[in-house]
Design a protein around this motif. Structure first.
Motif, PDB file in Angstrom:
ATOM      1  N   GLY A   1       0.781  -1.234   0.000  1.00 23.54           N
ATOM      2  CA  GLY A   1       0.000   0.000   0.000  1.00 23.54           C
ATOM      3  C   GLY A   1       0.812   1.282   0.000  1.00 23.54           C
ATOM      4  N   GLN A   2       2.138   1.217  -0.062  1.00 27.41           N
ATOM      5  CA  GLN A   2       2.896   2.473  -0.123  1.00 27.41           C
ATOM      6  C   GLN A   2       2.785   3.087  -1.513  1.00 27.41           C
ATOM      7  OE1 GLN A   2       6.929   2.310   1.689  1.00 27.41           O
ATOM      8  NE2 GLN A   2       6.425   0.125   1.816  1.00 27.41           N
ATOM      9  N   ARG A   3       2.705   4.416  -1.556  1.00 29.78           N
ATOM     10  CA  ARG A   3       2.629   5.133  -2.835  1.00 29.78           C
ATOM     11  C   ARG A   3       3.731   6.178  -2.879  1.00 29.78           C
ATOM     12  NH1 ARG A   3      -3.002   6.512  -5.336  1.00 29.78           N
ATOM     13  NH2 ARG A   3      -3.962   4.436  -5.366  1.00 29.78           N
ATOM     14  N   TYR A   4       4.416   6.248  -3.990  1.00 34.70           N
ATOM     15  CA  TYR A   4       5.495   7.230  -4.197  1.00 34.70           C
ATOM     16  C   TYR A   4       5.160   8.056  -5.435  1.00 34.70           C
ATOM     17  CZ  TYR A   4       8.084   3.932  -1.210  1.00 34.70           C
ATOM     18  OH  TYR A   4       8.478   3.105  -0.214  1.00 34.70           O
ATOM     19  N   PRO A   5       4.642   9.283  -5.241  1.00 39.89           N
ATOM     20  CA  PRO A   5       4.385  10.115  -6.429  1.00 39.89           C
ATOM     21  C   PRO A   5       5.702  10.460  -7.106  1.00 39.89           C
ATOM     22  CG  PRO A   5       3.423  11.078  -4.445  1.00 39.89           C
ATOM     23  CD  PRO A   5       4.322   9.975  -3.996  1.00 39.89           C
ATOM     24  N   LEU A   6       5.714  10.406  -8.438  1.00 42.88           N
ATOM     25  CA  LEU A   6       6.949  10.670  -9.190  1.00 42.88           C
ATOM     26  C   LEU A   6       6.876  11.996  -9.943  1.00 42.88           C
ATOM     27  CD1 LEU A   6       7.613   7.131 -10.715  1.00 42.88           C
ATOM     28  CD2 LEU A   6       8.386   8.036  -8.522  1.00 42.88           C
ATOM     29  N   LEU A   7       5.825  12.186 -10.718  1.00 40.68           N
ATOM     30  CA  LEU A   7       5.673  13.452 -11.438  1.00 40.68           C
ATOM     31  C   LEU A   7       4.271  13.536 -12.006  1.00 40.68           C
ATOM     32  CD1 LEU A   7       5.543  12.930 -14.715  1.00 40.68           C
ATOM     33  CD2 LEU A   7       7.994  12.891 -14.553  1.00 40.68           C
ATOM     34  N   THR A   8       3.920  14.743 -12.421  1.00 38.44           N
ATOM     35  CA  THR A   8       2.684  14.977 -13.159  1.00 38.44           C
ATOM     36  C   THR A   8       3.049  15.683 -14.455  1.00 38.44           C
ATOM     37  OG1 THR A   8       1.394  15.181 -11.144  1.00 38.44           O
ATOM     38  CG2 THR A   8       0.439  16.122 -13.153  1.00 38.44           C
ATOM     39  N   TRP A   9       2.639  15.079 -15.558  1.00 34.73           N
ATOM     40  CA  TRP A   9       2.927  15.643 -16.883  1.00 34.73           C
ATOM     41  C   TRP A   9       1.661  16.303 -17.420  1.00 34.73           C
ATOM     42  CZ3 TRP A   9       2.965  12.147 -21.822  1.00 34.73           C
ATOM     43  CH2 TRP A   9       3.201  12.933 -22.960  1.00 34.73           C
ATOM     44  N   GLU A  10       1.799  17.558 -17.778  1.00 30.13           N
ATOM     45  CA  GLU A  10       0.668  18.259 -18.387  1.00 30.13           C
ATOM     46  C   GLU A  10       0.741  18.015 -19.889  1.00 30.13           C
ATOM     47  OE1 GLU A  10      -1.527  19.748 -16.535  1.00 30.13           O
ATOM     48  OE2 GLU A  10      -0.426  19.822 -14.617  1.00 30.13           O
ATOM     49  N   ALA A  11       0.048  16.964 -20.321  1.00 33.70           N
ATOM     50  CA  ALA A  11       0.198  16.529 -21.721  1.00 33.70           C
ATOM     51  C   ALA A  11      -0.577  17.426 -22.663  1.00 33.70           C
ATOM     52  CB  ALA A  11      -0.272  15.085 -21.862  1.00 33.70           C
ATOM     53  N   PRO A  12      -0.009  17.694 -23.819  1.00 36.27           N
ATOM     54  CA  PRO A  12      -0.692  18.522 -24.823  1.00 36.27           C
ATOM     55  C   PRO A  12      -1.818  17.737 -25.495  1.00 36.27           C
ATOM     56  CG  PRO A  12       1.325  17.634 -25.749  1.00 36.27           C
ATOM     57  CD  PRO A  12       1.274  17.175 -24.313  1.00 36.27           C
ATOM     58  N   PRO A  13      -2.632  18.396 -26.318  1.00 36.11           N
ATOM     59  CA  PRO A  13      -3.641  17.633 -27.066  1.00 36.11           C
ATOM     60  C   PRO A  13      -2.945  16.684 -28.043  1.00 36.11           C
ATOM     61  CG  PRO A  13      -3.546  19.906 -27.833  1.00 36.11           C
ATOM     62  CD  PRO A  13      -2.670  19.817 -26.609  1.00 36.11           C
ATOM     63  N   LEU A  14      -3.669  15.644 -28.398  1.00 36.22           N
ATOM     64  CA  LEU A  14      -3.096  14.571 -29.209  1.00 36.22           C
ATOM     65  C   LEU A  14      -3.963  14.401 -30.450  1.00 36.22           C
ATOM     66  CD1 LEU A  14      -0.740  12.643 -28.704  1.00 36.22           C
ATOM     67  CD2 LEU A  14      -2.311  11.158 -27.452  1.00 36.22           C
ATOM     68  N   GLU A  15      -3.328  14.433 -31.613  1.00 33.54           N
ATOM     69  CA  GLU A  15      -4.101  14.246 -32.849  1.00 33.54           C
ATOM     70  C   GLU A  15      -4.544  12.797 -33.005  1.00 33.54           C
ATOM     71  OE1 GLU A  15      -2.083  15.735 -36.314  1.00 33.54           O
ATOM     72  OE2 GLU A  15      -1.337  17.461 -35.174  1.00 33.54           O
ATOM     73  N   ALA A  16      -5.518  12.592 -33.883  1.00 37.94           N
ATOM     74  CA  ALA A  16      -5.988  11.232 -34.155  1.00 37.94           C
ATOM     75  C   ALA A  16      -4.821  10.394 -34.659  1.00 37.94           C
ATOM     76  CB  ALA A  16      -7.097  11.262 -35.209  1.00 37.94           C
ATOM     77  N   ASN A  17      -4.781   9.122 -34.232  1.00 41.41           N
ATOM     78  CA  ASN A  17      -3.783   8.166 -34.732  1.00 41.41           C
ATOM     79  C   ASN A  17      -2.340   8.647 -34.585  1.00 41.41           C
ATOM     80  OD1 ASN A  17      -4.560   5.574 -35.677  1.00 41.41           O
ATOM     81  ND2 ASN A  17      -5.904   6.588 -37.151  1.00 41.41           N
ATOM     82  N   THR A  18      -2.051   9.346 -33.492  1.00 45.04           N
ATOM     83  CA  THR A  18      -0.735   9.958 -33.301  1.00 45.04           C
ATOM     84  C   THR A  18      -0.256   9.733 -31.871  1.00 45.04           C
ATOM     85  OG1 THR A  18      -1.300  11.651 -34.901  1.00 45.04           O
ATOM     86  CG2 THR A  18       0.513  12.151 -33.414  1.00 45.04           C
ATOM     87  N   ASN A  19       1.023   9.541 -31.728  1.00 45.19           N
ATOM     88  CA  ASN A  19       1.630   9.422 -30.395  1.00 45.19           C
ATOM     89  C   ASN A  19       2.262  10.731 -29.971  1.00 45.19           C
ATOM     90  OD1 ASN A  19       1.020   6.689 -30.485  1.00 45.19           O
ATOM     91  ND2 ASN A  19       3.090   6.091 -31.131  1.00 45.19           N
TER      92      ASN A  19
END
Lengths: 748, 748
Positions: A673-691
């Protein structure tokens, strides 16, 4: 509407040592089926799939077998004709009426048809099946299959016992037809570049000319009439009809749209407009091409300059698609046992795991029609291979003649299925264990037949061709110490068409196939050996106790062995599928080896155990194949206290729609049950069929106090995309070497 | 013996702006020839190959042209038939009798044949030639050729002006034949694996059935009858005859054996045994395959695993052969001018230079029959491409229809020639400037036609495919500073099918094509520009003054410019041919770009200037292609005082016999007669068709006192194998950097 009458026949079967001999005893025959199953049933043999029972079948492959039935109900009207029709005999057969040979044929795919008009009630019809084809009498290995179109897998493979089926494997019976009936109906269509209309071209051949008419009807997916057209028939026997459809609803793979199916109906009419014969098939309008990945033309760029890699990205209706799926091997040893219910279960499991492409591997037989019908309906794409695999098929006229008729039969049978997106000559023919080349006449023949009969569908001579790759099939290579994740991460292939991660079968399966006395610990003898846990391909495959013990130490019991092995399989596959996806668009395909199996193995790379029981890895693969996915590129499986944990975070989107911006939160979790937060990424919008590549995390690992931990990528704005990876932790006293100290930072 | 009567026709020609118009003036026509040549002759234009005269021809390509002749001497016996027969019209044509269109055809290779029985003396026969095909009206570049089978080179290339020939280019006239005559005669044969016998299979089709006989005769290379067989003809129109030959004398390329040619004669006899028609062709018994180089199956060897390279080693009669030769471009702009005498001269030059393979590049037209006949006789192997080059030929039905008929015509015409060892789809189609792929329907069509009509001959979709390479075409790349020798030395290709080393034309040629006022110094305008000395492919190609000045400084006069440029070409080619040979057996082919040229260039990579004048580089290439050769791998062209001169010595043997042990002595020579002995290598015996690496020389260069010096490899036991390389020397004050001092040692 069809006026054809069908009658089944009541068969018996017997064996004989030579063609000239006759059976001395008869057994009831199940048709379709296999002579071995009839024999085993009559002899009350125990199931072939338990223990080593299959070894009893060894000698049966070298007999002749005669099926026999008496003709009944043959009262024909004057304008009626009687036919014996058989969808396929495995493998070399003769059709005999009252002792006279009417047809001899080699090959299991070309249907048999013999006109019997004039035969009388009580006449004896026989189908004589020859012994299994072998290019040499011994040793009993797959090389024996290198001069025939018999699926090579039956001769023994690393997941298939040596057991070569023989017999009538497709629907078989009598048909009464009108003298003038439809012989062949072939539809071709072409879509305009903007997909706004389709032109249809129908080729019809009649058995004999008739003064009447041909009517063809196209029904929409909702059953509405799109067109109904009729033209008179006169002295000709062949007809070419053309029509067009505006704005046809397109067929799509399930993850890109709806697999819309129209219905085509063709009727032969007499002069009064009565239907003499009819044909119905489904039509899925779609355009399939293999296209180059963007930018791939840039390579090579150094003189002396060679070619660019061949294209392998599937483009459906103008849209490039990342193909996710698996290799399909026949789910039964005996093709006569292939059942629609099995297909329904397994294909729905594949679809639920977000697979969109199945490769029908050339070592195994092509499937029954229900398989392709279901794929059409479910929107599952099919890559179909011809029956060549891992062998050198020589340029001999006799072999090429059979391959010609078998391939023509397969093309004619499967061409109408929109799910079929790719023909392929066979498996691994351009590698040193096969030694075929682009110049091999068998492959030139297949390329020519596909071009002549089905030019709108792509053709590959084999897999892999340049840029594509097969393997590896091992979580960790003991020779190099490299893990399969890293093998993929250093590669730049266009398609990963086979890769494996093995596990033991589940406890339930193991208890069914292995006698209690052999169960634990597993040893390389008896049933474990016979069911592929040891000594197939590699000394320790497919159980890989050595790999498991490297990570976990020796298992204490069967339950622990199975749990650890299945964890390795699940996590192994996740790392491979997701890495292939991260390499999009250079890579455009990820197909594991393999989805299913033809009998219960004790250990294998498959995701579904025979007959249709999912392994845990199926769910893991399904998770990694979700259209929208938070994904981590992780270098290795074991992490030591004090090391820098450094996954790269990615957003993967194979869906045909864009994704709004959102958060991705990375954390570690332990079983207690231990949790270690690592980071939060503010991801940009993502186009269709795109990584979208995200931050490269760097985080010094404290003492987690557990043997296992999870990396969790939480996506609160898109909760369906959350990911979890299980990894191993080793505390400092077990660490091999402490790495240099680096501050916890994030590199974006 | 043949009873066919042939009559030539007397033609005139005129032009008109539209199909519906008619010529307002007529000119005498030379047939075979070209409409532009008739026009130029009538208008008394100066030669197209001088200065910029060719520009006057620009507009002619967009006219319609009508050839016209009156029929004469048409008295036919009752059983005689009259045919108009034309070997080829370039490019789109109609045959018209008294205003009625009898035939319309697109494509220059498919022969035209129209029955005219019933025509009368005085009737008007016309051949209407359409404007040059263009996929779009502008700009005037090779992309305009991407929807037709017109050779792309005519649309402008880096050695060919924009000038698109039109007209009747093959033999044309009337033929009177018997009503029943031979329509097609196709011979196939197969050799047993030990080449001890051949089975012959003859397909004959008659124009109509006749009660008579077919006689076929095979004559040995010495004219002796091998067999003579006859069979009656009855109601059938097609016949399949079979026979066999024991111990046939085999056809070999000239450097491996004798190009033995048998003669096949087929006669159609009437009931009385009189010959109604006959056909004769030569037959060279040989088996050709493309095979893998030894050990090549070992690669790749890393998971994920891709395919092994496709095979490209030519195997003739079971023997792997290193192919040495060049790319053949048509030696005339106008195919109608192609003459046997030109072929005789140029093919003998190629043979004298020890070439054994010519690649008939797909950008240029296929040649006239005399070319292939001569190659058969001379033992020169031919790689024939279909008319696709450096373009994206799309999957359009109209184009595919023409490609189908053109390719079938080419296959039928060339199949009998033993010199033809390889079909190829076309040039550089799988690279970014063409963007075709293995899936292109044009290439699938060609593969299918070659398989269906000529399966015993290998087929490549294009050049290069995987492992093979094209380029480089420059002695020294100014961008990287790398020389072409070193580019080859760091490569591991299976075949070098194009590589170039340019030079100016000889003084004599330059004076013929460039006005005196422009001659020196050359400038990128006017005739130098028009004749490809500047701005083709690269800004400074093909004269490469920048490269020449890098090594020698600016030339003082034309003679010096030509001498230096031709030295660079000669030494450049030697280093490339020999490096390719040193890489045997991984590499198995070295073909320079290019042997000849279709008009006189001012600078080019060719070895033979138009019309048939060898450049000095031809002799240099001939020296490097000698079957037995002392060869040195030299890293670079310029050597500084104090540097370590470090060539590797090799024995190269492409001959089919072994070489006894012998000495190889290496020395340096300067123009003023100084000699510096370097080492003597006691070379071991050498097996047939095998190389032997020798010592790696290391020798500190003193002040040689000359700008140039020669490395001489003297072979007193095999004097024909002696080699000489000219290199540049720079004394210490010009040296860039002194390298580390190393004792003169020899590393074996």
């Amino acid at each position: 509407m069809a006026t054809m009458k069908k009658t089944s026949l009541s068969w018996r079967v017997g064996r004989h040592p030579a063609r000239s001999a006759t059976p001395t005893a008869w057994m009831p025959a199940t048709v379709p089926g296999a002579v071995q199953l009839d024999w085993a049933h009559a002899e009350e043999w125990p199931p072939y799939w338990q223990g080593e029972n299959f070894r009893a079948y060894d000698g049966l492959e070298d007999f002749y077998w005669t099926y026999e039935a008496r003709l009944e109900f043959l009262d024909l009207a004057e304008d009626e004709r009687l036919f014996f029709v058989c969808g396929g005999v495995d493998y070399h057969s003769e059709v005999v009426l009252n002792g006279k040979v009417l047809l001899e044929q080699e090959g299991m795919y070309a249907p048999l048809e013999v006109e019997l008009t004039g035969a009388r009630n009580g006449d004896t019809l026989q189908v004589i099946v020859h012994p299994a084809p072998k290019s040499r009498p011994a040793p009993p290995d797959r090389d024996q299959a290198n001069s025939s179109c018999k699926p090579a897998v039956s001769y023994g493979w690393d997941f298939h016992p040596r057991l070569i089926p023989l017999g009538i494997w497709q629907e078989t019976g009598l048909e009464i037809r009108q003298a003038s009936h439809l012989r062949t109906v072939v539809l071709d269509y072409a879509l305009t570049d903007d997909f706004s209309s389709a032109t249809l071209s129908l080729q019809v051949a009649l058995s004999q000319p008739i003064k009447g008419g041909l009517r063809w009807t196209l029904l929409s997916p909702l059953g509405e009439i799109v067109f109904i057209e009729e033209q008179p028939t006169g002295p000709d026997q062949t007809f070419h009809l053309q029509s067009s459809v505006a704005k046809p609803q397109l067929w799509w793979p399930h993850d890109q749209g709806d697999p819309a199916l129209h219905i085509l109906r063709v009727e032969l009419l007499d002069a009064s407009g009565n239907t003499l014969d009819s044909h119905e098939q489904r039509v899925g309008f779609r355009r399939v091409r293999l296209v180059m990945a963007p930018d791939q033309w840039k390579w090579p760029n150094v003189f002396p300059l060679t070619r660019s890699h061949p294209p392998i990205t599937l483009e459906i209706n103008g849209r490039s698609i990342f193909a996710k799926g698996a290799n399909w091997v026949s789910p039964e040893i005996f093709p006569g046992l292939l059942a629609r219910e099995t297909y329904v279960t397994q294909l729905n499991l594949a679809k639920s795991a977000h697979m969109n492409l199945l490769r029908l591997w050339g070592g195994a037989p092509a499937q029954k029609k229900a398989f392709y019908d279901l794929c059409d309906e479910l929107g599952l794409m099919i890559w179909q291979e011809f029956p060549l695999a891992c062998n050198f098929y020589a340029d001999t006229p006799a072999y090429l003649r059979v391959l010609d008729s078998e391939s023509r039969a397969l093309i004619a049978k499967l061409k109408p299925h929109p799910s079929l997106v790719l023909w392929c000559g066979g498996n691994e023919l351009f590698n040193h264990w096969s030694r075929m080349t682009d110049q091999s006449l068998a492959l030139r023949l297949l390329g020519s037949n596909c071009y002549q009969l089905d030019p709108a569908r792509p053709f590959l001579p084999t897999s892999p061709v340049g840029g594509m790759a097969h393997g590896h099939y091992i979580f960790r290579d003991p020779k190099t110490g490299e893990e399969s994740w890293s093998m993929f991460q250093r590669s730049h292939n266009t398609a990963y068409c086979e890769f494996g991660s093995a596990s033991p079968a589940s406890i339930e399966v193991l208890r069914e196939i292995i006698p209690e006395s052999e169960l634990f610990p597993p040893k390389p003898v008896g049933s474990w050996l016979a069911h592929h846990a040891f000594g197939v391909w590699q000394p320790t495959s497919h159980l890989y106790l050595d790999v498991q013990e490297y990570y976990f130490g020796p298992p204490e019991n069967l339950e622990q062995l199975v749990e650890r092995g299945q964890l390795l399989q699940s996590e192994g596959y996740k790392g491979l599928y997701e890495e292939a996806r991260r390499q999009k668009p250079v890579a455009s395909m990820a197909l594991c080896w393999c989805l299913n199996e033809p009998w219960p193995t004790a250990a294998n790379n498959n995701l579904i155990a025979w007959p249709s029981r999912p392994k845990p890895a199926l769910a893991a693969v399904g998770a990694s194949c979700r259209p929208l996915l938070a994904s981590a590129r992780i270098r290795k499986f074991v992490w030591n206290e004090g090391e820098i944990f450094d996954p790269e975070l990615w957003w993967l989107n194979d869906a045909p729609h864009a994704i709004p911006p959102g958060k991705m939160e990375a954390r570690l979790e332990t079983a207690d049950g231990q949790r270690y937060p690592l980071l939060t990424w503010e991801a940009p919008p993502l186009e269709a069929n795109t990584n979208q590549a995200g931050p490269h995390l760097r985080w010094k690992i404290p003492n987690l106090g557990n043997e296992r931990f999870d990396l969790v990528l939480s996506t609160p704005d898109q909760p369906e995309a959350e990911s979890r990876y299980t990894l191993l932790f080793r505390a400092a006293q077990r660490a091999e070497t402490a790495t240099t100290t680096v501050m916890n930072t994030v590199v974006v």
